[in-house]
Design a protein around this motif. Structure first.
Motif, short mmCIF file in Angstrom:
data_model
loop_
_atom_site.label_atom_id
_atom_site.label_comp_id
_atom_site.label_asym_id
_atom_site.label_seq_id
_atom_site.Cartn_x
_atom_site.Cartn_y
_atom_site.Cartn_z
N VAL A 148 -3.58 -15.22 -5.79
CA VAL A 148 -3.06 -14.90 -4.45
C VAL A 148 -3.42 -13.45 -4.12
O VAL A 148 -2.59 -12.55 -4.29
CB VAL A 148 -1.54 -15.09 -4.37
CG1 VAL A 148 -1.07 -15.11 -2.91
CG2 VAL A 148 -1.08 -16.32 -5.11
N PRO A 149 -4.63 -13.20 -3.67
CA PRO A 149 -5.00 -11.81 -3.39
C PRO A 149 -4.05 -11.18 -2.37
O PRO A 149 -3.65 -11.84 -1.41
CB PRO A 149 -6.42 -11.92 -2.80
CG PRO A 149 -6.89 -13.29 -3.16
CD PRO A 149 -5.70 -14.16 -3.31
N GLY A 150 -3.67 -9.97 -2.63
CA GLY A 150 -2.79 -9.26 -1.70
C GLY A 150 -1.31 -9.41 -2.02
O GLY A 150 -0.48 -8.73 -1.43
N ALA A 151 -0.96 -10.29 -2.99
CA ALA A 151 0.46 -10.44 -3.36
C ALA A 151 0.90 -9.22 -4.19
O ALA A 151 0.13 -8.69 -4.98
CB ALA A 151 0.66 -11.71 -4.17
N VAL A 152 2.13 -8.80 -3.94
CA VAL A 152 2.65 -7.62 -4.65
C VAL A 152 3.88 -8.02 -5.46
O VAL A 152 4.84 -8.55 -4.91
CB VAL A 152 3.01 -6.48 -3.68
CG1 VAL A 152 3.59 -5.31 -4.44
CG2 VAL A 152 1.78 -6.05 -2.89
N LEU A 153 3.82 -7.75 -6.75
CA LEU A 153 4.97 -8.06 -7.61
C LEU A 153 5.77 -6.78 -7.81
O LEU A 153 5.25 -5.78 -8.28
CB LEU A 153 4.47 -8.59 -8.97
CG LEU A 153 5.55 -8.96 -9.97
CD1 LEU A 153 6.40 -10.12 -9.48
CD2 LEU A 153 4.93 -9.29 -11.33
N ASP A 154 7.02 -6.86 -7.38
CA ASP A 154 7.87 -5.65 -7.49
C ASP A 154 9.04 -5.97 -8.42
O ASP A 154 9.91 -6.77 -8.08
CB ASP A 154 8.38 -5.27 -6.09
CG ASP A 154 9.24 -4.02 -6.14
OD1 ASP A 154 9.42 -3.46 -7.25
OD2 ASP A 154 9.75 -3.61 -5.09
N ASP A 155 9.08 -5.32 -9.59
CA ASP A 155 10.18 -5.61 -10.52
C ASP A 155 11.32 -4.61 -10.35
O ASP A 155 12.20 -4.52 -11.21
CB ASP A 155 9.68 -5.64 -11.96
CG ASP A 155 9.25 -4.26 -12.42
OD1 ASP A 155 9.08 -3.39 -11.55
OD2 ASP A 155 9.09 -4.06 -13.63
N HIS A 156 11.30 -3.83 -9.27
CA HIS A 156 12.40 -2.92 -8.92
C HIS A 156 12.51 -1.73 -9.86
O HIS A 156 13.40 -0.92 -9.71
CB HIS A 156 13.76 -3.63 -8.89
CG HIS A 156 13.78 -4.84 -8.02
ND1 HIS A 156 14.79 -5.76 -8.03
CD2 HIS A 156 12.91 -5.29 -7.09
CE1 HIS A 156 14.54 -6.72 -7.17
NE2 HIS A 156 13.38 -6.46 -6.57
N THR A 157 11.63 -1.63 -10.86
CA THR A 157 11.76 -0.55 -11.83
C THR A 157 11.70 0.81 -11.16
O THR A 157 12.43 1.73 -11.50
CB THR A 157 10.62 -0.64 -12.87
OG1 THR A 157 10.52 -1.97 -13.29
CG2 THR A 157 10.89 0.29 -14.04
#
Ligand SMILES: Nc1ncnc2c1ncn2[C@@H]1O[C@H](COP(=O)(O)OP(=O)(O)O)[C@@H](O)[C@H]1O
Ligand SMILES: [Mg+2]
Lengths: 297, 224
Positions: A148-157
């Motif tokens: 999924v190009p452009g997807a951003v995974l944010d783990d809140h760290t």
């Protein structure tokens, strides 16, 4: 323990051997009360900070967010691809796309309730809950980048870490303050005990002349100061708890400021403060008295 | 009971006495006389470990006073009843509480009640038991001091000018009390500069009279 019991039961005759000292007595009660009041507030602060730190560290650590690019025509395909990746990732307990209503609720504080969500290119959010083992953060990010190009995974760290650190510091500071209050009280009581011993120098001389041992004389002072400090601390702790209870309450999720208060085992804290104050007074007075008596001939 | 062996003592540079020796045998009766300022009070304070000899040895009940720790001093004082020159009462306590104080601080306060009644009557203070020390006359205070000195039934009684500020009649009564105690087997040491009083008592008791003057202790005889 027996020492403290003896102290409370006491020997009324022995107690009368040293005349009551009005001024130092009142000051000791007052100081112990103020210190206990402050200690209760510091304790409430420390416990609340600890709860926040724990919650942010543990609960939020398992939640992260995936943000999909806002391209209306490919939205469904991207979401399917992303869900596919997530469902096949070990360590992911649950992945759930936020509904339009939930997304609207998130934006409402900024744009108001009338936002026409459909007509705007809003990125789709996916909530990811990790299981207790967690997942491979870097591996998942790499696979998502490919699928999924452009997807951003944010783990809140990024935003969580400093907050958890700050809350942790605040908790530590609360404990430091409590220890400092205890040390301050010990110092004040030592001063008050020295004043009382100096004021009673002649009484002490007479007691020594008729065969009193140092420990007997010391005990008369120790008993007084312990009871005064304990009594003052009870009053201070009660007022402190009252002050904490008067603070505005919020729901548990309401965050730090409305989370000040005692719950469950936290109630042990304000209960042990008066006995602790008494113990501090006991040892401070005892040390002061025995040292001073040794110096006096 | 009490032995001073080549003892010297002084305040600051001024030496009051040196090479002074004294033995108080059990059951003996001693008067210590000498001009005011000779060091009588100082000598007595050495005898109940209130002062420590500069040189020489003070032995109390066979123990070197210099080797007593603070608890040891307290324990020794329980065996020596002292009538202090300035009485040394606790003004916030009643006369009967003051008299019972040695028992109280020894943790034997409960034993006081019976003896105390008897003792108060013996020194003629039955009516003043509940009063505070400042409310009593000088003579009453000295009788109270004597009562306090004997309440522990000590082996030795030391009295410093016990008749200092009382009239003749009262001083006779006080001395009679001390002679009575000596007949009961107590060792008695009385410091006084009142020779009249000593003369009046010589016939009642087998007393030795010592004279402290110019730093030396001598057996008095001729002037009596
Ligand atoms: N605590 C003291 N400090 C300094 N000098 C003292 C002290 N006590 C007594 N003296 C002095 O020692 C001398 C002897 O005093 P004291 O033993 O009381 O004599 P006495 O009882 O025979 O009258 C006096 O000159 C007195 O001033
Ligand atoms: Mg004198």
């Amino acid at each position: 323990m027996k020492v403290f019991l003896d102290l409370i039961v006491g020997d009324p005759q022995a107690d009368r051997a040293v005349p009551p000292t009005g001024m130092t007595a009142q000051l000791t009660v007052f100081v112990a009360g103020v210190m206990a009041f402050l200690a209760v507030l510091a304790l409430a602060l420390s416990l609340a900070a600890g709860r926040v730190a724990d919650r942010w560290a543990e609960e939020l650590a398992q939640a992260s967010t995936l943000r999909l690019p806002a391209s209306p025509d490919q939205a469904d395909a991207q979401l399917r691809a992303a869900m596919n990746v997530l469902e096949t990732t070990p360590g992911v307990a649950m992945a759930r796309a936020l509904t339009p209503a939930e997304q609207q609720a998130l934006l409402e504080p900024w744009f108001g309730p009338d936002l026409p969500l459909d007509s705007l290119p809003i990125p789709q959010l996916v909530e990811i809950i990790a299981d207790s083992d967690g997942y491979d953060q870097a591996g998942l990010a790499a696979r998502l980048a490919a699928e999924v190009p452009g997807a951003v995974l944010d783990d809140h760290t990024r935003w969580r870490a400093p907050l958890v650190a700050a809350a942790g510091r605040l908790r530590l500071m609360g404990w430091v303050v409590i220890v400092a209050i205890g040390a301050g009280m010990a110092a004040m009581i030592t001063l008050a005990a020295h004043a009382a011993l100096a004021a009673n120098e002649q009484v002490i001389r007479v007691l020594r002349l008729v065969g009193a041992r140092d420990i007997y004389i010391a005990r008369a002072f120790v008993r007084r100061f312990t009871l005064r400090a304990g009594g003052g601390a009870v009053a201070g702790a009660v007022l402190g708890v009252g002050a904490v209870l008067l603070l505005p309450r919020g729901d548990v999720a309401g965050g730090f400021l409305t989370g000040l208060g005692f719950a469950g085992a936290g109630w042990i804290g304000p209960l042990v403060i008066p006995p602790l104050a008494a113990i501090v007074a006991f040892f401070a007075t005892r040390a002061a008295a025995l040292r001073r008596l040794r110096e006096q001939t | 009971m009490i032995e001073l062996d080549n003892v010297s003592y002084g305040y600051g540079d001024h030496t009051l006495f040196s090479q002074l020796s004294l033995v108080l045998a059990p059951g003996s009766f001693h008067f210590l006389t000498g001009p005011s300022g000779a060091g009588k009070t100082t000598l007595l304070r050495l005898c109940y470990a209130d002062l420590r000899a500069a040189t020489g040895q003070v032995r109390l009940f066979g123990q070197d006073a210099a080797e007593l720790d603070r608890d040891g001093v307290a324990m020794t004082r329980r065996r020596i009843g002292v009538v202090h020159q300035d009485c040394q009462f606790l003004d916030h306590l009643s006369i009967s509480e003051n008299i019972a104080l040695p028992l109280t601080v020894a943790g034997r306060g409960a034993e006081a009640t019976g003896d105390l009644e008897e003792l108060l009557h013996w020194v003629g203070l039955g009516a003043q038991a509940a009063q505070r020390p400042p409310e009593l006359s000088g003579g009453e205070r000295q009788r109270a001091a004597l009562a306090r000195a004997v309440i522990m039934s000590p082996e030795v009684i030391i009295a410093d000018e016990p008749t200092g500020n009382v009239d003749w009649e009262m001083s006779q009564r006080l001395l009679t009390l001390l002679v009575e105690l000596n007949r009961m087997g107590k060792t008695v040491l009385i410091a006084t500069h009142d020779m009249m009083m000593i003369r009046s008592l010589k016939s009642d008791v087998n007393a030795r009279v010592l004279r402290l003057k110019d730093g030396a202790l001598m057996q008095a005889g001729a002037e009596l």
